[in-house]
Design an enzyme around this catalytic site. Structure first.
Site, PDB file in Angstrom:
ATOM      1  N   ASN A 177     -31.559  14.253 -26.127  1.00  0.00           N
ATOM      2  CA  ASN A 177     -32.863  14.551 -26.753  1.00  0.00           C
ATOM      3  C   ASN A 177     -33.099  13.715 -28.014  1.00  0.00           C
ATOM      4  O   ASN A 177     -34.110  13.896 -28.695  1.00  0.00           O
ATOM      5  CB  ASN A 177     -33.020  16.050 -27.049  1.00  0.00           C
ATOM      6  N   LYS A 208     -35.298  14.589 -20.609  1.00  0.00           N
ATOM      7  CA  LYS A 208     -33.978  14.683 -21.264  1.00  0.00           C
ATOM      8  C   LYS A 208     -32.815  14.308 -20.343  1.00  0.00           C
ATOM      9  O   LYS A 208     -31.811  13.777 -20.809  1.00  0.00           O
ATOM     10  CB  LYS A 208     -33.755  16.106 -21.802  1.00  0.00           C
TER      11      LYS A 208
HETATM   12  P1  NDP Z   1     -35.127  26.079 -18.726  1.00  0.00           P
HETATM   13  O1  NDP Z   1     -36.364  26.170 -17.881  1.00  0.00           O
HETATM   14  O2  NDP Z   1     -34.176  24.952 -18.509  1.00  0.00           O
HETATM   15  O3  NDP Z   1     -34.289  27.458 -18.530  1.00  0.00           O
HETATM   16  C1  NDP Z   1     -34.939  28.711 -18.550  1.00  0.00           C
HETATM   17  C2  NDP Z   1     -33.906  29.825 -18.550  1.00  0.00           C
HETATM   18  O4  NDP Z   1     -34.584  31.080 -18.678  1.00  0.00           O
HETATM   19  C3  NDP Z   1     -33.079  29.915 -17.273  1.00  0.00           C
HETATM   20  O5  NDP Z   1     -31.779  30.368 -17.598  1.00  0.00           O
HETATM   21  C4  NDP Z   1     -33.846  30.976 -16.466  1.00  0.00           C
HETATM   22  O6  NDP Z   1     -33.060  31.639 -15.522  1.00  0.00           O
HETATM   23  C5  NDP Z   1     -34.218  31.930 -17.589  1.00  0.00           C
HETATM   24  N1  NDP Z   1     -35.344  32.820 -17.268  1.00  0.00           N
HETATM   25  C6  NDP Z   1     -36.667  32.505 -17.230  1.00  0.00           C
HETATM   26  N2  NDP Z   1     -37.401  33.605 -16.970  1.00  0.00           N
HETATM   27  C7  NDP Z   1     -36.525  34.649 -16.813  1.00  0.00           C
HETATM   28  C8  NDP Z   1     -36.672  36.040 -16.514  1.00  0.00           C
HETATM   29  N3  NDP Z   1     -37.862  36.590 -16.316  1.00  0.00           N
HETATM   30  N4  NDP Z   1     -35.552  36.793 -16.451  1.00  0.00           N
HETATM   31  C9  NDP Z   1     -34.332  36.223 -16.655  1.00  0.00           C
HETATM   32  N5  NDP Z   1     -34.119  34.915 -16.925  1.00  0.00           N
HETATM   33  C10 NDP Z   1     -35.214  34.137 -17.010  1.00  0.00           C
HETATM   34  O7  NDP Z   1     -35.632  26.144 -20.206  1.00  0.00           O
HETATM   35  P2  NDP Z   1     -34.882  25.587 -21.531  1.00  0.00           P
HETATM   36  O8  NDP Z   1     -33.452  25.958 -21.446  1.00  0.00           O
HETATM   37  O9  NDP Z   1     -35.247  24.173 -21.749  1.00  0.00           O
HETATM   38  O10 NDP Z   1     -35.614  26.439 -22.674  1.00  0.00           O
HETATM   39  C11 NDP Z   1     -35.340  27.830 -22.841  1.00  0.00           C
HETATM   40  C12 NDP Z   1     -36.002  28.302 -24.126  1.00  0.00           C
HETATM   41  O11 NDP Z   1     -35.366  27.661 -25.224  1.00  0.00           O
HETATM   42  C13 NDP Z   1     -37.488  27.954 -24.255  1.00  0.00           C
HETATM   43  O12 NDP Z   1     -38.130  29.076 -24.837  1.00  0.00           O
HETATM   44  C14 NDP Z   1     -37.509  26.780 -25.211  1.00  0.00           C
HETATM   45  O13 NDP Z   1     -38.713  26.695 -25.952  1.00  0.00           O
HETATM   46  C15 NDP Z   1     -36.351  27.167 -26.122  1.00  0.00           C
HETATM   47  N6  NDP Z   1     -35.734  26.064 -26.870  1.00  0.00           N
HETATM   48  C16 NDP Z   1     -35.587  26.246 -28.213  1.00  0.00           C
HETATM   49  C17 NDP Z   1     -34.954  25.312 -28.980  1.00  0.00           C
HETATM   50  C18 NDP Z   1     -34.813  25.558 -30.450  1.00  0.00           C
HETATM   51  O14 NDP Z   1     -34.338  24.674 -31.176  1.00  0.00           O
HETATM   52  N7  NDP Z   1     -35.179  26.722 -30.939  1.00  0.00           N
HETATM   53  C19 NDP Z   1     -34.410  24.056 -28.392  1.00  0.00           C
HETATM   54  C20 NDP Z   1     -34.598  23.970 -26.962  1.00  0.00           C
HETATM   55  C21 NDP Z   1     -35.234  24.953 -26.235  1.00  0.00           C
HETATM   56  P3  NDP Z   1     -32.941  31.054 -14.009  1.00  0.00           P
HETATM   57  O15 NDP Z   1     -32.015  29.865 -14.081  1.00  0.00           O
HETATM   58  O16 NDP Z   1     -32.359  32.180 -13.249  1.00  0.00           O
HETATM   59  O17 NDP Z   1     -34.333  30.690 -13.574  1.00  0.00           O
END
Ligand code: NDP
Length: 289
Positions: free
Chosen positions: A92, A71
């Protein structure tokens, strides 16, 4: 069925693409719209991304969905960017207009559309958890839709500050707060969003809780979860606190609808999209929670 001399071509490019429900959703929508168009899913490695996009051009594809891990990298391969894609820094969805490839981003549009069905985003006070790709897209779209202010909490402060700068760059009101060691008060927010991976069954964060002090919720609060599950701890806790919960599947339906509209110029019915997505996301013989 409307037959054109050569059917229009569309693709999903990403890695992995196996198990991604997009092809079935789009093909079903094209059929329902009477369009004899084709959509394929292609597994493309990072090294093959530039030739793959050149291939879309050479073959005259009319559009593509772009998924992880491409992306961000695809931004420099398209000709123009929509204002949202530029602000988010990720694409996307590609729309080809007379050979010009335009990069769009529908990741945050899905959330804004799903929330707007319940209440206007304009003037909303938002508490957003997460600062990854989805959170950044959501924050930009909420700001563009006129959210009054956005409070962002993320574990990694660098990523959080990066998101804050992106929203400030488009004139949004946003501030970062520390990831809490105790739960955060909702403090007048009208929309709470979980845009972290907390709640993903397949992920490592499945057992964690989004640290919201639900007892501080006011009537009419909207709680939206990006995680693509029928029910999560976040949505269950929100409902128990009297909030209106919106799940990740609903956002996905709205995102799919937006890309189909960008390609066809027609707003598709949501119910069939929902039905196909739901069927595709249900494991064989299994019942998803
Ligand atoms: P990224 O990997 O870019 O970001 C993950 C995020 O989750 C970060 O903010 C990370 O924090 C946080 N995180 C992960 N584990 C923990 C934890 N244990 N405690 C606190 N924070 C945590 O992922 P995406 O943004 O691409 O995707 C996020 C979610 O969104 C996924 O589940 C994906 O499937 C979903 N999604 C859904 C869409 C929809 O249309 N419904 C569209 C796009 C995505 P840190 O930066 O501190 O690591």
């Amino acid at each position: 069925m409307v037959r054109t001399p050569i059917p229009r071509l569309f693709a999903l490019i990403g890695d992995p693409v196996a198990g991604n429900p997009t092809q079935e959703v789009v093909e079903d929508a094209f059929r329902r719209m009477g369009l004899d168009w084709r959509y394929i899913s292609a597994r493309v490695s990072p090294e093959a991304l530039a030739p793959a996009v050149a291939g879309l051009r050479a073959l005259g594809f009319h559009g593509a969905h772009v998924t992880v891990p491409h992306k961000v990298a695809v931004v420099r391969l398209v000709d123009v960017l929509s204002p949202a894609a530029r602000a988010i820094g990720a694409v996307n969805c590609i729309v080809a207009d007379d050979g010009v490839l335009r990069g769009e981003n529908t990741d945050g549009v899905g959330l804004v559309a799903a929330v707007t069905r319940m209440k206007p985003v304009e003037g909303a006070h938002v508490l957003l958890f997460g600062a990854g790709g989805a959170a950044r897209a959501i924050a930009v779209e909420l700001a563009m839709a006129g959210a009054h202010d956005i409070r962002v909490a993320n574990r990694d402060p660098k990523r959080r500050d990066h998101l804050v700068r992106a929203v400030e760059a488009i004139g949004g009101t946003v501030r970062g707060v520390s990831w809490p060691d105790r739960r955060i008060d909702i403090d007048g927010a009208t929309i709470v969003v979980n845009a972290t991976t907390i709640g993903m069954q397949a992920g490592t964060a499945g057992d964690a809780a989004v640290p919201v002090a639900w007892e501080t919720a006011r009537p009419g609060l909207i709680a939206a979860d990006v995680v693509i599950e029928r029910s999560t701890r976040f949505t269950a806790e929100a409902i128990a606190a009297g909030a209106i919960a919106i799940g990740g599947i609903e956002m996905l339906v709205e995102q799919a609808a937006r890309s189909i509209e960008l390609w066809t110029g027609r707003d598709p019915d949501r119910e069939p999209l929902r039905r196909v997505l739901d069927a595709e996301l249900t494991p064989p013989g299994g019942d998803r929670r």
